[in-house]
Enzyme design. Sequence first.
Site, mmCIF file in Angstrom:
data_model
loop_
_atom_site.group_PDB
_atom_site.id
_atom_site.type_symbol
_atom_site.label_atom_id
_atom_site.label_comp_id
_atom_site.label_asym_id
_atom_site.label_seq_id
_atom_site.Cartn_x
_atom_site.Cartn_y
_atom_site.Cartn_z
ATOM 1 N N GLU A 31 -9.768 -14.199 16.946
ATOM 2 C CA GLU A 31 -11.185 -13.654 17.558
ATOM 3 C C GLU A 31 -11.793 -12.793 16.380
ATOM 4 O O GLU A 31 -10.818 -11.521 16.441
ATOM 5 C CB GLU A 31 -10.517 -12.970 18.814
ATOM 6 C CG GLU A 31 -9.880 -14.460 19.203
ATOM 7 C CD GLU A 31 -8.689 -12.865 20.495
ATOM 8 O OE1 GLU A 31 -9.085 -12.362 20.556
ATOM 9 O OE2 GLU A 31 -7.711 -13.982 21.220
ATOM 10 N N GLU A 53 -4.853 -16.552 22.975
ATOM 11 C CA GLU A 53 -3.962 -16.547 21.821
ATOM 12 C C GLU A 53 -2.846 -17.431 21.257
ATOM 13 O O GLU A 53 -2.763 -17.855 20.584
ATOM 14 C CB GLU A 53 -3.406 -15.274 22.204
ATOM 15 C CG GLU A 53 -4.596 -13.956 22.180
ATOM 16 C CD GLU A 53 -5.322 -13.474 23.447
ATOM 17 O OE1 GLU A 53 -5.104 -14.287 23.922
ATOM 18 O OE2 GLU A 53 -6.288 -13.010 23.771
ATOM 19 N N PHE A 106 -4.382 -7.375 18.315
ATOM 20 C CA PHE A 106 -3.599 -6.770 19.131
ATOM 21 C C PHE A 106 -2.163 -6.920 19.249
ATOM 22 O O PHE A 106 -1.999 -8.194 19.851
ATOM 23 C CB PHE A 106 -4.134 -5.603 19.942
ATOM 24 C CG PHE A 106 -5.318 -4.343 19.934
ATOM 25 C CD1 PHE A 106 -4.940 -3.302 19.643
ATOM 26 C CD2 PHE A 106 -6.474 -5.425 19.732
ATOM 27 C CE1 PHE A 106 -5.904 -2.477 19.235
ATOM 28 C CE2 PHE A 106 -7.218 -4.518 19.607
ATOM 29 C CZ PHE A 106 -7.218 -2.853 19.007
ATOM 30 N N ILE A 124 0.197 -10.702 21.543
ATOM 31 C CA ILE A 124 1.206 -11.170 20.953
ATOM 32 C C ILE A 124 1.835 -11.396 22.612
ATOM 33 O O ILE A 124 2.562 -13.396 22.086
ATOM 34 C CB ILE A 124 1.863 -11.207 20.089
ATOM 35 C CG1 ILE A 124 1.912 -11.979 18.181
ATOM 36 C CG2 ILE A 124 3.208 -10.569 20.064
ATOM 37 C CD1 ILE A 124 2.424 -12.175 17.904
ATOM 38 N N HIS A 157 -3.485 -1.767 23.776
ATOM 39 C CA HIS A 157 -3.157 -1.787 22.718
ATOM 40 C C HIS A 157 -3.062 -0.382 22.349
ATOM 41 O O HIS A 157 -3.217 -0.511 20.478
ATOM 42 C CB HIS A 157 -4.544 -1.641 22.367
ATOM 43 C CG HIS A 157 -5.677 -2.753 23.199
ATOM 44 N ND1 HIS A 157 -5.939 -3.108 24.299
ATOM 45 C CD2 HIS A 157 -6.779 -3.297 23.123
ATOM 46 C CE1 HIS A 157 -6.675 -3.920 25.180
ATOM 47 N NE2 HIS A 157 -7.567 -4.054 23.774
#
Lengths: 324, 324
Positions: B29, B61, B84, B88, B130
């Site tokens: 991204e 993702e 970040f 995940i 984050h």
Amino acid sequence: MAVGKKTLKELFSRTLKIRLFEEKVWDLFGENIVPGTLHLYLGQEAVAAGVTTALKKSDWIQSSHRGHGHVVAKGADMNAALAELLGKKTGSCKGKGGSMHITQLDVGVLGATGVVASGLPIAVGAALSCQMRKTDDVVVCFFGDGASNNGTFGESLNMSAIWKLPLVWIVENNFYAMGTPITMTCPSSTVAQRAEAYCIPSKVVDGNNAVEVYEATIEAVKRAREGGGPTLIECQTYRMKGHSRFDPAKYRPKEEVDYWLSEEKDAVNVIQKIAIEQGAITEKDADKIREKLQKAVDKAGEFAKNSDFPEPEEALDDVYAEAI
Amino acid sequence: MAEITYREALKQGLREEMLRDERVFLLGEDIGLNWGGAFKVTKDLAEEFGEDRVRDTPISENTIAGAAVGAAITGMVPVAEIMFGDLITLAMDQVCNQAAKMRYMFGGQTSVPLVIRTVFGGGKNLASHHSQSLESWFMHTPGLKVAVPAFASDVKGLIKTAIRDPDPVLFAEHKLVYDRKEEVPDDEYLIPFGQAKIRREGADVTLWGTFLMVHKALEVAEELQKEGISVEVIDPRTLVPLDTKTLIESVKKTGRLVLVTEETKTGATTAEVAAIVQEEAFDWLDAPIKRVNAPDTPVPFSPPLEQYFIPDNKRIAQAVRDIV
């Protein structure tokens, strides 16, 4: 589009091959020698047969958790496939995968997967790879109606559309996600309608009719190869058995079962009838083909049964390219 | 040799590999033309290599990671960026169920040569979504390799090794080291996985840590030198494979061990390393192994709260003094 006689014969042969393979699996299961669970492809044979007959050898397929039919249709070695289901050392995955991961990469199977809807992103990557490497190969991704409710469906259809990937999405709509009917989980009357949101052309076909599946796939594959991007084909079909090995599928209404599992609707009968009517084969040819395939399947069954289990410590192999 | 930032060194490594091997491509991204990556690691690479090979993706993702898997098993070498580390979580199926297991569950039929780059760590007041340090999850996933570079001179050699590795690599970076500068060789060099680096030699205590904590450990070692405590600082550089040999040798020399990472304490990499050392070097330990970690809470937002959460020099120094 007229389908040639040679193709009709192939469609018949491939549909029947999957049927006989799965019947063998069912028999072995009856002997209580298949470890774990099974998601049989019985009833849906025309989908894998129709789709794979429209592909060339170097094209790829991404399978699902109900993958035996896909793998056999794409040309996997039946000995290794059956041995895998029995957890044998000679299995295509050396006994590490079993029913849910039955895979043979060298005939173009990217993998079967135990996580519903996880194959879609992988198909996107494989199609991207075909595009970037400038091959003219296409990728076909099989998944069920249930998978179309997962987030990866939206993510992956979207990505395939924006990048115009050489990809064909095959929805095998057997109307049940395990025991949950699609009417409870999907507001539209078809899964195909969902493709419109991603500007992906779609079609609904009779998934028990290998010719219909083949014709739709030929058109979609042509578009994909020519750079026209993805297509979604919804193949409406039905499981002959339950979701998995111990599911008697009591939740399905009798009228529905009677309709789908009737003689006239049976995938093998449908293609046999068409092939004979079109003069592609005679009754006698059909018997001969059946006999030949049965022999190969029986041989595969014996091979699987007579194969050794892996040594226990082989559990430690193949985690990394080199042991760390 | 030139003094450059960690960010610049990482970009050099990516660029060199893309020049060397046309199968290498980046996807993620905002990594391309308009942004160059949220942390500017891929800045200018889209201009140089084109938008095909430095590919901006939708916010998807799981499909980014899955596309990397599909591309990797069909002849490409993808480097996927997850903006970040916290995000995940959205790609865990593809990273941990697919990429990590494919070689194994398909019986060694395929390699999965991909890299997932992501960034961990707090210190920028980015709050609970984050800022996390989740490396132990991936250390706990057989089939993945895990790199944790803390220095500019390591990150370049390690990313090049990661890209050439036939297995999937979780390549973790840290937000607060991107701007740190160090002398980095101009010529090509590779750093093998599984080789820790002794960043400072010492005799009294071994201090093992990752990412920003290695930098803090070095500051603490300098400070404690004035008190007459000689600290050896070890940076593992990769968690999988883990260089236990260097660590055990150090512990045998010093007899004392402090482990420090930014992870929340329970189930952190420090717990695993402590267990390994007590199994392999119990007789050489003169004091209990100490762990310095973040408390078992989400990462807080407000500066004083976050500063309390992240281990600081004072806590690390105290842990050392406690066992000397």
